[in-house]
Write a protein that holds these residues in place. Structure first.
Motif, PDB file in Angstrom:
ATOM      1  N   TYR A  97      40.926  71.488  45.365  1.00  0.00           N
ATOM      2  CA  TYR A  97      38.531  70.827  46.761  1.00  0.00           C
ATOM      3  C   TYR A  97      38.187  72.996  46.463  1.00  0.00           C
ATOM      4  N   ASP A  98      37.013  72.136  46.860  1.00  0.00           N
ATOM      5  CA  ASP A  98      35.709  73.429  46.828  1.00  0.00           C
ATOM      6  C   ASP A  98      35.628  73.941  48.231  1.00  0.00           C
ATOM      7  N   ALA A  99      36.345  74.819  48.252  1.00  0.00           N
ATOM      8  CA  ALA A  99      36.178  75.466  49.538  1.00  0.00           C
ATOM      9  C   ALA A  99      35.350  75.805  50.196  1.00  0.00           C
ATOM     10  N   GLU A 100      34.005  75.942  49.349  1.00  0.00           N
ATOM     11  CA  GLU A 100      32.730  76.102  49.860  1.00  0.00           C
ATOM     12  C   GLU A 100      31.892  75.151  50.141  1.00  0.00           C
ATOM     13  N   SER A 101      32.822  73.498  50.327  1.00  0.00           N
ATOM     14  CA  SER A 101      31.825  72.304  49.927  1.00  0.00           C
ATOM     15  C   SER A 101      31.507  72.672  51.811  1.00  0.00           C
ATOM     16  N   CYS A 102      30.708  71.998  52.391  1.00  0.00           N
ATOM     17  CA  CYS A 102      30.585  70.928  53.686  1.00  0.00           C
ATOM     18  C   CYS A 102      31.153  69.981  53.714  1.00  0.00           C
ATOM     19  N   THR A 103      32.005  69.486  54.807  1.00  0.00           N
ATOM     20  CA  THR A 103      32.692  68.508  55.693  1.00  0.00           C
ATOM     21  C   THR A 103      31.044  67.620  55.997  1.00  0.00           C
ATOM     22  N   TRP A 104      31.933  66.858  56.329  1.00  0.00           N
ATOM     23  CA  TRP A 104      30.560  65.194  56.446  1.00  0.00           C
ATOM     24  C   TRP A 104      30.762  64.780  57.666  1.00  0.00           C
ATOM     25  N   MET A 105      29.668  63.963  58.288  1.00  0.00           N
ATOM     26  CA  MET A 105      30.348  63.364  59.424  1.00  0.00           C
ATOM     27  C   MET A 105      30.082  62.094  59.543  1.00  0.00           C
ATOM     28  N   SER A 106      31.138  61.376  60.199  1.00  0.00           N
ATOM     29  CA  SER A 106      30.631  59.465  60.960  1.00  0.00           C
ATOM     30  C   SER A 106      29.143  59.651  61.672  1.00  0.00           C
ATOM     31  N   GLY A 107      28.813  58.389  62.119  1.00  0.00           N
ATOM     32  CA  GLY A 107      27.590  58.092  63.043  1.00  0.00           C
ATOM     33  C   GLY A 107      26.698  57.589  62.523  1.00  0.00           C
ATOM     34  N   LEU A 108      26.579  58.158  60.353  1.00  0.00           N
ATOM     35  CA  LEU A 108      25.446  56.618  60.600  1.00  0.00           C
ATOM     36  C   LEU A 108      26.181  56.884  58.630  1.00  0.00           C
ATOM     37  N   ASN A 109      26.847  55.440  58.167  1.00  0.00           N
ATOM     38  CA  ASN A 109      26.596  55.645  56.738  1.00  0.00           C
ATOM     39  C   ASN A 109      26.711  54.393  55.940  1.00  0.00           C
ATOM     40  N   VAL A 110      26.204  55.161  55.033  1.00  0.00           N
ATOM     41  CA  VAL A 110      25.860  53.187  54.169  1.00  0.00           C
ATOM     42  C   VAL A 110      27.016  53.421  53.332  1.00  0.00           C
ATOM     43  N   ILE A 111      27.938  52.468  53.061  1.00  0.00           N
ATOM     44  CA  ILE A 111      28.733  52.422  51.916  1.00  0.00           C
ATOM     45  C   ILE A 111      28.265  51.436  51.678  1.00  0.00           C
ATOM     46  N   ASP A 112      29.244  51.242  49.949  1.00  0.00           N
ATOM     47  CA  ASP A 112      29.214  50.505  48.755  1.00  0.00           C
ATOM     48  C   ASP A 112      30.203  50.122  48.780  1.00  0.00           C
ATOM     49  N   LEU A 113      30.481  48.611  49.078  1.00  0.00           N
ATOM     50  CA  LEU A 113      31.494  48.122  48.758  1.00  0.00           C
ATOM     51  C   LEU A 113      32.430  47.681  47.606  1.00  0.00           C
ATOM     52  N   VAL A 114      31.052  47.433  47.026  1.00  0.00           N
ATOM     53  CA  VAL A 114      31.622  47.025  45.474  1.00  0.00           C
ATOM     54  C   VAL A 114      32.268  48.565  44.590  1.00  0.00           C
ATOM     55  N   GLN A 115      31.494  49.196  44.689  1.00  0.00           N
ATOM     56  CA  GLN A 115      32.223  50.829  44.679  1.00  0.00           C
ATOM     57  C   GLN A 115      33.766  51.034  45.026  1.00  0.00           C
ATOM     58  N   TRP A 116      33.835  50.853  46.277  1.00  0.00           N
ATOM     59  CA  TRP A 116      34.989  50.748  47.219  1.00  0.00           C
ATOM     60  C   TRP A 116      36.036  50.548  46.084  1.00  0.00           C
ATOM     61  N   ARG A 117      35.636  48.582  46.396  1.00  0.00           N
ATOM     62  CA  ARG A 117      36.673  48.287  45.909  1.00  0.00           C
ATOM     63  C   ARG A 117      36.816  48.453  44.163  1.00  0.00           C
ATOM     64  N   LYS A 118      36.020  48.659  43.581  1.00  0.00           N
ATOM     65  CA  LYS A 118      36.370  48.777  42.223  1.00  0.00           C
ATOM     66  C   LYS A 118      36.799  50.455  41.550  1.00  0.00           C
ATOM     67  N   ARG A 119      36.555  51.122  43.026  1.00  0.00           N
ATOM     68  CA  ARG A 119      37.436  52.795  43.321  1.00  0.00           C
ATOM     69  C   ARG A 119      38.974  52.478  43.058  1.00  0.00           C
ATOM     70  N   ASP A 120      38.973  51.267  44.260  1.00  0.00           N
ATOM     71  CA  ASP A 120      40.320  51.835  45.376  1.00  0.00           C
ATOM     72  C   ASP A 120      40.583  52.037  46.259  1.00  0.00           C
ATOM     73  N   VAL A 121      39.535  52.618  47.094  1.00  0.00           N
ATOM     74  CA  VAL A 121      40.047  54.086  47.978  1.00  0.00           C
ATOM     75  C   VAL A 121      40.181  53.745  48.931  1.00  0.00           C
TER      76      VAL A 121
END
Length: 507
Positions: free
Chosen positions: A386-410
């Protein structure tokens, strides 16, 4: 009760991590802004003790600075200080026959002060003419300081007294921090009353649900999902979203909760209306989810990171998905796109634009949080690249594409990563790794975080944000919530609701 689950085995605790010093970086400039005349007072670090405090106890120290009271009972404190010094000199003076008179004088003053302080805990309790006694003690101490004594003995005694005082101060600090944590993690009596009253009312009246089946399954509508066991918090989220919407009839809210809160939630949302929006309450235990990760209700997890260096001392809170978030494609098999909300947010703008947001074939849209980089999570990321300099991210407000989620089996990716992680902070590392390369950063104006711990957010920054996120310990429904921010949350409460009146709910 604190709305977040712990990343440790203990329930209802926000887990804190001290970031390694070599990983500490200056905080990024964000839309939080600095302090201003219109905004809340900025908290400034004051010495090493405050830095150490924040590293150990996080937002408790910020709260303590804001609520620091002016010194009361000044005379009593001055008497204690003089007694402290007199006791340090007395053993050395008493050993010298030539100073027998001074020794007796010090002894008498010590005994007099001890008698007064045993009967008086405040200035108003002190006897008349106490000022003369202070002056007398001051003169006696001056004589003792001018006498020729063994400085080593005085130094030794003073060190003993300093050690005792430090031990006592540390004890009170830990006790105060514990009580603070207890206050932020315990359900307020009024909210407990509200939940109980709603549950009793549900079984007394057995209200019928409205027929909402078509809307609940319609993928063309705007579906919002929220995990919550807090009636009041979830109501504010939905009310603020609906009140700022231009088309509330297209909005469907799915509130996922546990068995204990299910009936109170049902009763509340049956009796309350939110313009033309549809609200569904689901008991997670009724969904028969197969994986053991989804067998228990869990809220979004919140983790504290405290940073300390020569130039700064700061505390950050990151909220991330729980295990149950990874069951969303199974819970809503007909839906294509959803917006996931935490129950500690307030919506200030229409969120319709999120449904036209182009995720460019990726899975999730989220707010990046560059005040904490992945380097600070090194011990929880495992051996994956992983890239150590990458930012973290937060829950709170998240947009999720469930079609892509299923396709990639997240979900399968996440379950695999969880099995490789240590039990502590499992979700944090696995979540950050799962969505590597699958995340689109939302514009900074969508979410303003830190409303539950950062006293320095300006009024201008609050006005610009579409969503206010009260991440941190000082939730707006608690007495310990930051007063200047709570007003933005309170205005979306239905204060005319008789259940709130009966239970004296007034956050």
């Amino acid at each position: 009760m604190d709305r977040r689950n712990s990343v440790t085995k203990a329930e209802n605790k926000t887990t804190g991590f001290a970031a390694p010093k070599q990983m500490i970086k200056p905080p990024q400039k964000t839309h939080n802004g600095g302090s201003s005349a219109d905004g809340p007072k900025k908290v400034e670090a004051i010495g090493e003790s405050e830095k150490t405090c924040e590293l150990k106890f996080g937002s408790y120290c910020l709260w303590r600075q804001q609520h620091r009271e002016k010194m009361k009972d000044f005379i009593v404190k001055k008497m204690k200080d003089q007694l402290y010094v007199a006791r340090a000199y007395y053993p050395s003076i008493a050993k010298l026959p030539a100073l027998d008179h001074l020794s007796q004088e010090i002894k008498q003053n010590i005994q007099e002060f001890e008698r007064i302080l045993s009967e008086s805990s405040s200035d108003t309790d002190l006897p008349p003419q106490v000022e003369k006694k202070l002056q007398k003690m001051e003169m006696t101490i001056t004589k003792a300081k001018s006498a020729t004594v063994d400085c080593n003995n005085v130094d030794k005694k003073l060190r003993q007294l300093v050690d005792l005082t430090e031990d006592e101060a540390n004890f009170h600090m830990k006790q105060s921090a514990f009580l603070y944590q207890l206050a932020v993690q315990t359900t307020p009596k009024s909210l407990h009353c509200l939940s109980m009253r709603l549950t009793v009312e549900y079984f007394k009246t057995s209200p019928a649900d409205a027929n909402q089946s078509e809307d609940l399954l319609n993928p063309e509508l705007h579906h919002f999902v929220m995990f919550s066991n807090n009636v009041l918090a979830s109501s504010v989220v939905i009310n603020s979203t609906v009140m700022n919407s231009k088309a509330s009839g297209k909005q469907v809210f799915h509130v996922l909760t546990d068995k204990q809160s299910f009936f109170s939630m049902k009763m509340w949302f049956i009796t309350e209306t939110y313009k033309d929006a549809t609200v569904q309450v689901l008991n997670i235990e009724d969904l028969n989810l197969k994986s053991h990760l989804f067998s228990h209700f869990s809220m979004p997890q919140e983790l504290r990171f405290s940073f300390s260096s020569a130039s700064e001392s700061r505390t950050e809170y990151i909220s991330v998905f729980s295990h149950l978030h990874y069951a969303l494609p199974h819970i809503f098999p007909t839906l294509k796109k959803i917006v996931v909300l935490d129950d500690d947010i307030v919506v200030q703008r229409d969120l319709s634009a999120l449904w036209s947001l182009d995720l460019d074939g990726k899975v999730i849209g989220a707010s990046k949080f560059c005040a904490v980089k992945l380097a600070a999570l090194k011990s929880y990321m495992g051996k994956e690249n992983y890239d150590a300099e990458s930012c973290t991210w937060m829950s709170g407000l998240n947009v999720i594409d469930l079609v892509q989620w299923r396709k990639r089996d997240v979900t399968k990716m996440y379950q695999s990563l969880v099995q490789q992680r240590p039990s502590e902070a499992t979700t944090l590392g696995a979540t950050m790794l799962t969505f590597q390369g699958l995340l689109v950063a939302l514009d900074d104006t969508w979410v303003l975080s830190g409303m539950g711990h950062n006293y320095s957010i300006t009024y201008e920054a609050i006005k610009k944000a579409a969503v206010l996120h009260f991440n941190g310990n000082m939730k707006p429904w608690l007495e310990l919530g930051i007063p200047t921010y709570k007003v933005h949350w309170r205005k979306f409460l239905n204060k005319d609701n008789h259940f709130l009146t009966d239970c004296n709910v007034n956050p």
